[in-house]
Design an enzyme around this catalytic site. Structure first.
Site, mmCIF file in Angstrom:
data_model
loop_
_atom_site.group_PDB
_atom_site.id
_atom_site.type_symbol
_atom_site.label_atom_id
_atom_site.label_comp_id
_atom_site.label_asym_id
_atom_site.label_seq_id
_atom_site.Cartn_x
_atom_site.Cartn_y
_atom_site.Cartn_z
ATOM 1 N N HIS A 77 -37.261 -33.893 -12.216
ATOM 2 C CA HIS A 77 -38.266 -34.779 -12.836
ATOM 3 C C HIS A 77 -39.641 -34.162 -12.580
ATOM 4 O O HIS A 77 -39.869 -33.004 -12.915
ATOM 5 C CB HIS A 77 -38.060 -36.180 -12.225
ATOM 6 C CG HIS A 77 -38.741 -37.314 -12.927
ATOM 7 N ND1 HIS A 77 -39.430 -37.191 -14.098
ATOM 8 C CD2 HIS A 77 -38.851 -38.639 -12.585
ATOM 9 C CE1 HIS A 77 -39.914 -38.373 -14.459
ATOM 10 N NE2 HIS A 77 -39.583 -39.265 -13.550
ATOM 11 N N HIS A 124 -34.625 -31.426 -21.800
ATOM 12 C CA HIS A 124 -35.072 -32.806 -21.650
ATOM 13 C C HIS A 124 -33.967 -33.737 -22.107
ATOM 14 O O HIS A 124 -33.255 -33.427 -23.053
ATOM 15 C CB HIS A 124 -36.347 -33.058 -22.482
ATOM 16 C CG HIS A 124 -37.109 -34.252 -22.043
ATOM 17 N ND1 HIS A 124 -36.811 -35.510 -22.487
ATOM 18 C CD2 HIS A 124 -38.146 -34.379 -21.167
ATOM 19 C CE1 HIS A 124 -37.636 -36.365 -21.911
ATOM 20 N NE2 HIS A 124 -38.449 -35.717 -21.100
ATOM 21 N N ASP A 141 -43.526 -29.801 -18.213
ATOM 22 C CA ASP A 141 -43.759 -29.119 -16.947
ATOM 23 C C ASP A 141 -43.837 -27.600 -17.073
ATOM 24 O O ASP A 141 -44.221 -26.924 -16.129
ATOM 25 C CB ASP A 141 -42.643 -29.486 -15.948
ATOM 26 C CG ASP A 141 -42.757 -30.923 -15.485
ATOM 27 O OD1 ASP A 141 -43.898 -31.371 -15.270
ATOM 28 O OD2 ASP A 141 -41.724 -31.601 -15.355
HETATM 29 N N1 CMC Z 1 -31.678 -24.474 -17.701
HETATM 30 C C1 CMC Z 1 -30.432 -24.100 -18.009
HETATM 31 N N2 CMC Z 1 -29.521 -24.907 -18.572
HETATM 32 C C2 CMC Z 1 -29.903 -26.167 -18.824
HETATM 33 C C3 CMC Z 1 -31.189 -26.634 -18.535
HETATM 34 C C4 CMC Z 1 -32.099 -25.731 -17.944
HETATM 35 N N3 CMC Z 1 -33.348 -26.102 -17.649
HETATM 36 N N4 CMC Z 1 -31.291 -27.927 -18.877
HETATM 37 C C5 CMC Z 1 -30.096 -28.264 -19.379
HETATM 38 N N5 CMC Z 1 -29.262 -27.195 -19.345
HETATM 39 C C6 CMC Z 1 -27.885 -27.148 -19.866
HETATM 40 C C7 CMC Z 1 -26.934 -27.835 -18.906
HETATM 41 O O1 CMC Z 1 -26.403 -26.925 -17.977
HETATM 42 C C8 CMC Z 1 -25.888 -28.356 -19.853
HETATM 43 O O2 CMC Z 1 -25.076 -27.286 -20.261
HETATM 44 P P1 CMC Z 1 -23.491 -27.500 -20.484
HETATM 45 O O3 CMC Z 1 -23.399 -28.428 -21.669
HETATM 46 O O4 CMC Z 1 -22.951 -26.150 -20.740
HETATM 47 O O5 CMC Z 1 -22.979 -28.147 -19.219
HETATM 48 C C9 CMC Z 1 -26.692 -28.781 -21.084
HETATM 49 O O6 CMC Z 1 -27.849 -27.910 -21.066
HETATM 50 C C10 CMC Z 1 -27.127 -30.229 -21.066
HETATM 51 O O7 CMC Z 1 -27.865 -30.449 -19.880
HETATM 52 P P2 CMC Z 1 -27.805 -31.734 -18.987
HETATM 53 O O8 CMC Z 1 -28.070 -31.346 -17.560
HETATM 54 O O9 CMC Z 1 -26.540 -32.496 -19.269
HETATM 55 O O10 CMC Z 1 -29.019 -32.560 -19.592
HETATM 56 P P3 CMC Z 1 -29.711 -33.809 -18.958
HETATM 57 O O11 CMC Z 1 -30.230 -34.591 -20.076
HETATM 58 O O12 CMC Z 1 -28.821 -34.476 -17.979
HETATM 59 O O13 CMC Z 1 -30.911 -33.144 -18.085
HETATM 60 C C11 CMC Z 1 -32.966 -32.266 -17.467
HETATM 61 C C12 CMC Z 1 -32.205 -33.088 -18.495
HETATM 62 C C13 CMC Z 1 -34.463 -32.341 -17.761
HETATM 63 C C14 CMC Z 1 -32.739 -32.835 -16.054
HETATM 64 C C15 CMC Z 1 -32.468 -30.795 -17.529
HETATM 65 O O14 CMC Z 1 -32.735 -30.266 -18.806
HETATM 66 C C16 CMC Z 1 -33.080 -29.928 -16.440
HETATM 67 O O15 CMC Z 1 -32.545 -29.876 -15.325
HETATM 68 N N6 CMC Z 1 -34.222 -29.204 -16.716
HETATM 69 C C17 CMC Z 1 -34.896 -28.436 -15.707
HETATM 70 C C18 CMC Z 1 -35.766 -29.342 -14.848
HETATM 71 C C19 CMC Z 1 -36.996 -29.791 -15.603
HETATM 72 O O16 CMC Z 1 -37.687 -29.030 -16.238
HETATM 73 N N7 CMC Z 1 -37.307 -31.093 -15.461
HETATM 74 C C20 CMC Z 1 -38.485 -31.702 -16.075
HETATM 75 C C21 CMC Z 1 -38.111 -32.662 -17.182
HETATM 76 S S1 CMC Z 1 -39.501 -33.147 -18.211
HETATM 77 C C22 CMC Z 1 -40.628 -33.973 -17.219
HETATM 78 C C23 CMC Z 1 -40.078 -34.996 -16.303
HETATM 79 O O17 CMC Z 1 -39.126 -35.729 -16.606
HETATM 80 O O18 CMC Z 1 -40.625 -35.138 -15.234
#
Ligand code: CMC
Length: 429
Positions: free
Chosen positions: A268, A307, A363
């Site tokens: 986050h 996201h 971010d």
């Molecule tokens: N790098 C690599 N792979 C990713 C990433 C990433 N940053 N984000 C998602 N994926 C992949 C994930 O591994 C999954 O792949 P698979 O289907 O093969 O298992 C797929 O994309 C879907 O991801 P998810 O984890 O199920 O998606 P989610 O909606 O649960 O997570 C998220 C969203 C923001 C937590 C995630 O994209 C992430 O960890 N991003 C990096 C951290 C980040 O930048 N966070 C800030 C978010 S925006 C501001 C805020 O909220 O504060």
């Protein structure tokens, strides 16, 4: 049969049910009538992480994740960032309308007159280790504020709600700056009410021995834009925490402390700090392909990408990226920006990211700008918490006025052992 409904047949019993659809949703409580027999609890929805569950109605923020649209109270975030001051947008988010000149003057006056914190809070801060992370200090000191304002527990007293709202918006920058000064071992700087909300924050962060601190107008406006872009983002993890704590009718200080704790995690608001550390770890443009390979192999996450809601470019990231270009034309490009631009371009051309609709989020570029503005890396998430306090408070106020809300209490699917008899310790293997 109404067309605005869903017909469900329970194949266990052959019975058919008609569930009304309103606002594109079914009420999961309507599933409870679907039972095998009278003893049956009824069907529940299973949705870990609330991926497809609306837990509230809200009039504050609208997001269309597929189109990359973000609006507050109906105003596109792009227009707000280009034209408004932070306190103006704060007023809009909290009270529903942009303020007229008189309302704005009163609002600014109210905020300015609550920027000081009780002196005991300073001594409280002295209890932290010299190298304590400012986010940890901030979270604890917001919770501590609750003990200074016991009347804040009267969450249905409109006067108290207004007062605590103003206190929290006004004191967050003071506590954030104090957290930083403590972690640096610098003396605390008291608020200067001649300055703007953002200018005063810069004063409390950076004033040293000069008699009067004069914020650089470019830095001040840059920070103001970043804060406007972070002000609210509907039902994200920290806002859901704020609403969850608020639903038990706890006071807003402990609720904001809880929300800030949720924000601090790397998935986050903690991501902005991690982006900078990731860029530093990558080190140079030549190392990008190898890093992306590790991400694609699942060994790393590309921080600042992806996201839950946006499956398109995060509109906040677009504004920040454009702004970064303008800012760096004045200050000169940093190596970090070069790595970030190249990393983004390469990632967007990779199948892995395209298939999963992973784009830069807010971010990805915010940390690079904070760094250019002289904000230390361990303060990045604190920089997110200050403006987001406005969103948390707006959502909390909406919750308190919503007759449909009750204490948050999800159900579970019990997966454990159903029943067994106690075994004395001497008989356990
Ligand atoms: N790098 C690599 N792979 C990713 C990433 C990433 N940053 N984000 C998602 N994926 C992949 C994930 O591994 C999954 O792949 P698979 O289907 O093969 O298992 C797929 O994309 C879907 O991801 P998810 O984890 O199920 O998606 P989610 O909606 O649960 O997570 C998220 C969203 C923001 C937590 C995630 O994209 C992430 O960890 N991003 C990096 C951290 C980040 O930048 N966070 C800030 C978010 S925006 C501001 C805020 O909220 O504060």
């Amino acid at each position: 049969m109404s067309q605005e409904s869903l017909t469900v047949t329970d194949n266990r019993t052959g019975k058919t049910y008609e569930l009304p659809i309103t606002d594109g949703t079914i009420r999961t409580m309507d599933l409870r009538q679907i039972k095998v027999d009278d003893q049956d609890f009824g069907v529940m929805g299973y949705d870990t992480a609330f991926k497809n569950t609306a837990a509230t109605r809200s009039k504050i923020t609208f997001i269309d994740g597929a189109k990359g649209i973000l609006r507050h109270r109906g105003y596109p975030v792009e227009q707000l960032a280009a034209n408004a001051s932070f306190l103006e947008v704060a007023y809009l988010v909290l009270f529903g309308e942009l303020p007229n000149a008189e309302q704005y003057a009163q609002w600014e006056h109210d905020i300015v007159h609550h920027t000081l914190v009780h002196e005991n809070l300073r001594t409280f801060l002295d209890g932290f280790r010299y190298d304590a992370h400012p986010m940890g200090i901030l979270i604890s000191s917001i919770a501590a504020l609750s003990t200074f304002y016991p009347e804040a527990k009267n969450v249905f007293d409109p006067e108290s709600v207004e007062l605590q709202t103003r206190r929290l918006v006004a004191k967050m920058p003071t506590m954030a700056a104090f957290a930083y000064r403590h972690s640096m071992g610098f003396p605390y700087v008291y608020p200067d009410n001649d300055l703007s909300y953002v200018g005063n924050f810069l004063n409390m962060m950076f004033k040293m021995t000069e008699l009067k601190y004069k914020p650089n107008p470019i830095v001040e406006r840059a920070l103001e834009i970043l804060w406007i872009l972070h002000i609210d983002h509907e039902q994200n993890c920290s806002t859901t925490t704020m609403r969850g704590i608020g639903s038990s009718q706890a006071d807003p200080y402990v609720a904001v402390a809880g929300a800030a704790a949720a924000l601090s995690g790397p998935l986050h608001g903690g991501a902005n700090e991690r982006v900078l550390r990731m860029l530093a770890h990558i080190g140079s443009v030549e190392n990008i392909p190898a890093y992306l390979k590790r991400v694609e192999a699942g060994e790393e996450r590309l921080m600042g990408f992806g996201h839950r809601v946006y499956k398109n470019y995060d509109p906040r990231a677009r504004i920040i990226k454009d702004f970064a270009h303008q800012l760096f034309e004045v200050t000169g490009r940093t190596p970090m920006l070069n790595i970030a631009l190249e990393l983004e371009e390469r990632a967007l051309n990779e199948d892995y990211f395209a298939k999963r609709k992973l784009y830069p989020n807010v971010d990805f570029y915010s940390g690079i700008i904070y760094q250019a503005l002289g904000i230390p890396t361990n303060m990045f998430t604190v920089m997110f918490a200050i403006p987001r306090t406005v969103g948390w408070l707006a959502q909390w106020r909406e919750l308190l006025g919503d007759p449909e809300q009750k204490i948050a209490r999800p159900r579970q699917i019990y997966d454990g052992i159903m029943l067994r008899d106690f075994v004395p310790m001497t008989e356990r293997s």
